[in-house]
Design an enzyme around this catalytic site. Structure first.
Site, PDB file in Angstrom:
ATOM      1  N   GLY A  25       0.836  -1.206   0.000  1.00  0.00           N
ATOM      2  CA  GLY A  25       0.000   0.000   0.000  1.00  0.00           C
ATOM      3  C   GLY A  25       0.868   1.253   0.000  1.00  0.00           C
ATOM      4  O   GLY A  25       1.961   1.266  -0.573  1.00  0.00           O
ATOM      5  N   SER A  26       0.385   2.261   0.689  1.00  0.00           N
ATOM      6  CA  SER A  26       1.009   3.597   0.582  1.00  0.00           C
ATOM      7  C   SER A  26       2.452   3.672   1.084  1.00  0.00           C
ATOM      8  O   SER A  26       3.144   4.642   0.781  1.00  0.00           O
ATOM      9  CB  SER A  26       0.167   4.608   1.338  1.00  0.00           C
ATOM     10  OG  SER A  26      -1.112   4.669   0.753  1.00  0.00           O
TER      11      SER A  26
END
Lengths: 141, 566
Positions: free
Chosen positions: B281-282
């Site tokens: 993810g981020s």
């Protein structure tokens, strides 16, 4: 000294027989050899006895060492188990009513040694390290 | 008269001859057999099991040690009443009587009743003085810290061979070499140490880990709290010294106690930090941003987001969670974790450069950490990328990383751009002396010192006011970090799930002189799943205690008391 010497023989006081000196010497030599053989035999037996006795001693000490090593490992395990941080923390917080330091109660400071570093310079006069404020770029202003 | 004498002489001769023949039979023909029988009666060969080496943490605290304990065996032919013996043993050992009886009825001269038992249990059985039951000492592995570091240490099996974790990987050092001794028994049954026939065992060597028990304890304690609070399915925390690549802590939940490894499924033994893949993810946006700065395709203050709610890539729509009407600069894209902005950064880089940098940071390849079962992750070659891939990968999707890969890559930013090889064993010890030492290894420079410093400055903003990682901030210290919230794939539909997420936070502190890089991964928390809400506070709690423990000086100049020394 001649080759023969006279010797009185029991039962015939007046009769003297001549015993060769070489024969007497042989008897003496035989005794020495027997003595030596006995000495070697006794030494050998004594050595064997000593080896066996030392064998008992070594075996006893080996077992003692094994036992001590075992005991040492056992104690090490016990110490390690008792110093488990989970256990210590639990005892400190619940049994001894200890508390964590409040926020800001402890501030760790840099270990600044020479006075020259305190003013941001080394002994040579140049900055010792780039200040982190330099790294902050725009925030510096 | 003479005849009688002859008869007598013949009889004596025959008698003597038969004696001589018997002697010939015993001493010459059967010499070997009877010598062996005699030897068996007064000689005993004892196998001497080598003491397995211990495992210590970096400060010499014991994590694994071997102890001699007793095992119980049976010689079935010597047992008079097998059923009664099985019944008595069953009561003492708390075992099924029928199972024991089956064992004792086996057509064998030796069977194990139970091995490596508690000394109290052995004492009870010994007191019963059961015929045909004997005792023998064997080495047993103990892990005095129980669950602490269980997955990393692994365990050794019954035959003292390492089967998992460090125990397996460093088995050749830990195991040692068994010896033997041929003991002679005298008439009184005492054993005499032999003048020959003694091969002493070579004890195994000790292993020193880079792990710090205190940091490990802090990580496990905080992970337990987080799992309990969020009712998450799993959790992982890894701590690394970015300057050396030394792993300081490796916590995995659900926990695993190597003392009772048999009670867990093999799945429970796994060190997921090196073996399991997840979509980061981020947190991966940091790597993409570093590459963009290094390639100078973007600058920190350049606008990258213009208030869009979504972005179209090759017909695929990627949504943004940031609701901002105005513009966001490159650094604010990272600070607020904007998806649209990150995609735009990725597109500026282009797929070839993006792929090259991801490879360079170590994704899609093993870190070669000294642990078994490491996965190389999943990074497809650019020829297999779809139109959407460049966008997805810029957001940390369509890429599988292991926690060890991510923490190693992130450490390179904390370490002035140098990628270090992670390792968990710092040395091998023999009789208290270190005989083999493992040193930090630089893999390569992945970004310049300037880019690393710039990224640190941006990552400090992530943890600052208004950043997604605000909850990771620590009083008195500058923290650099990044949050991550990744959707999990729903195995039933094969699509991204709206219910299951992986919340993560990766960061380092103090930002100006990092002492530790920490990755916190919370798998499938219930309720709110944002990395900034779930994982960031865990990071804060750990880093706060770790920095205090490491005596890391405060970052805030105004809080430092200067004491002039005379």
């Amino acid at each position: 000294m001649g080759l023969f010497k006279s010797q009185r023989v029991k039962g015939s006081e007046s009769q003297r027989i001549r015993v060769p000196e070489k024969e007497e010497s042989r008897g003496f030599q035989a005794m020495i050899i027997v003595g030596l053989l006995l000495f070697v035999a006794i030494t050998y037996v004594w050595q064997r006895v000593m080896i066996v006795e030392l064998g008992y001693e070594i075996e006893r000490l080996r077992q003692e060492r094994t036992e001590l090593t075992r005991k040492n490992a056992e104690l090490l395990t016990e110490v390690s188990s008792l110093t488990s941080l989970t256990r210590i923390e639990k005892i400190a917080l619940s049994n001894l009513n200890m508390k964590r330091p409040e926020k800001g109660a402890v501030i760790i400071v840099r270990d600044i040694k020479p006075a020259s570093i305190m003013i941001g310079e080394t002994e040579k006069g140049s900055p010792q390290k780039v200040s982190y404020l330099d790294l902050m770029g725009e925030d510096k202003s | 008269m003479r005849f009688r004498i002859i008869i007598l002489a013949v009889l004596i001769a025959v008698g003597l001859a038969s004696g001589v023949l018997k002697l010939f039979y015993l001493q010459v023909l059967k010499n070997k057999e009877f010598s062996q029988k005699a030897q068996r009666q007064h000689q005993r060969t004892v196998a001497l099991e080598a003491q397995r080496g211990a495992i210590y943490d970096r400060n010499g605290r014991v994590l694994a040690v071997s102890l001699d304990v007793e095992s119980i065996y049976a010689i079935p032919p010597e047992i008079d009443d097998i059923r009664e013996t099985a019944r008595r043993l069953s009561r003492l050992l708390n075992e099924d009587a029928r199972g024991l009886e089956r064992k004792l009825r086996e057509d064998r001269d030796f069977v194990w009743v139970n091995r490596r038992l508690n000394p109290d249990v052995v004492a009870k059985v010994r007191n019963e003085n059961i015929k045909g039951i004997g005792f023998i000492k064997e080495s047993r592995r103990f892990y005095p810290k129980k669950e602490l570091l269980g997955h990393l240490i692994g365990f050794a099996g019954m035959d003292n061979t390492g089967l998992e974790g460090i125990e397996a990987k460093y088995d050749k050092f830990l195991k040692g070499e068994d010896g033997f001794i041929i003991l002679e028994k005298d008439a009184k049954g005492r054993y005499i140490f032999p003048t020959s026939g003694y091969v002493p065992p070579v004890p195994g060597r000790d292993i020193i880990l880079t792990i710090d028990e205190v940091i490990q304890h802090i990580c496990e304690r905080e992970l337990d709290k987080a799992i309990q609070k969020t009712q998450a399915k799993r959790g992982m925390i890894i701590g690394m010294d970015p300057k050396t690549g030394e792993i300081l802590a490796m916590a995995i939940r659900p926990s695993f106690n190597p003392n009772e490894f048999i009670r867990y499924s093999p799945e429970g033994w796994k060190n997921r930090i090196v073996s399991d893949l997840y979509e980061p993810g981020s947190t991966l946006k940091v790597i993409v941003a570093s590459a963009a700065l290094e390639e100078k395709v973007a600058s920190p203050h350049e606008p990258m987001f213009f208030g869009e709610k979504e972005i179209d890539i090759g017909g695929e729509i990627i949504h943004d969670t940031v609701r901002e009407k105005g513009r966001l600069s490159f650094q604010d894209v990272i600070k607020r974790s904007s998806n649209v902005g990150a995609v735009r950064i990725g597109m500026r880089l282009g797929k070839d450069r993006l792929y090259t940098y991801l490879k360079s940071f170590g994704f899609g390849e093993k870190t070669n950490i000294d642990l078994s079962g490491e996965s190389k992750g999943l990074l497809r070659e650019t020829r297999n990328w779809s139109k959407r891939s460049i966008g997805s990968i810029s957001l940390g999707q369509e890429i599988g990383v292991t926690p060890i890969q991510l923490v190693t890559a992130f450490s390179a930013i904390a370490n002035d751009g140098w990628l270090m090889k992670p390792y968990v064993v710092s040395g091998v010890m023999e009789n208290g002396d270190i005989t083999k030492k493992f040193y930090p290894q630089i893999e390569k420079r992945v970004i310049s010192s300037e880019t690393a410093a710039e990224m640190t400055r941006i990552l400090i903003k992530v943890v600052g006011e208004g950043g997604t990682g605000e909850k990771a901030s620590i009083d008195g210290y500058r923290v650099a970090g990044k949050t991550g919230t990744a959707q999990k794939i729903d195995p039933r539909t094969g699509l991204y799930s709206d219910r299951f997420f992986i919340s993560s936070f990766i960061g380092y502190a103090p930002a100006e002189d990092p002492r530790i890089v920490l990755l916190v991964v919370v798998d499938s928390p219930k309720g709110i799943a944002w990395g900034g809400s779930i994982a960031a506070p865990v990071f804060k709690n750990i880093a706060e205690d770790v920095l205090f423990y490491l005596n890391a000086p405060s970052s805030s100049e105004d809080r430092v008391f200067m004491v002039k020394r005379e």
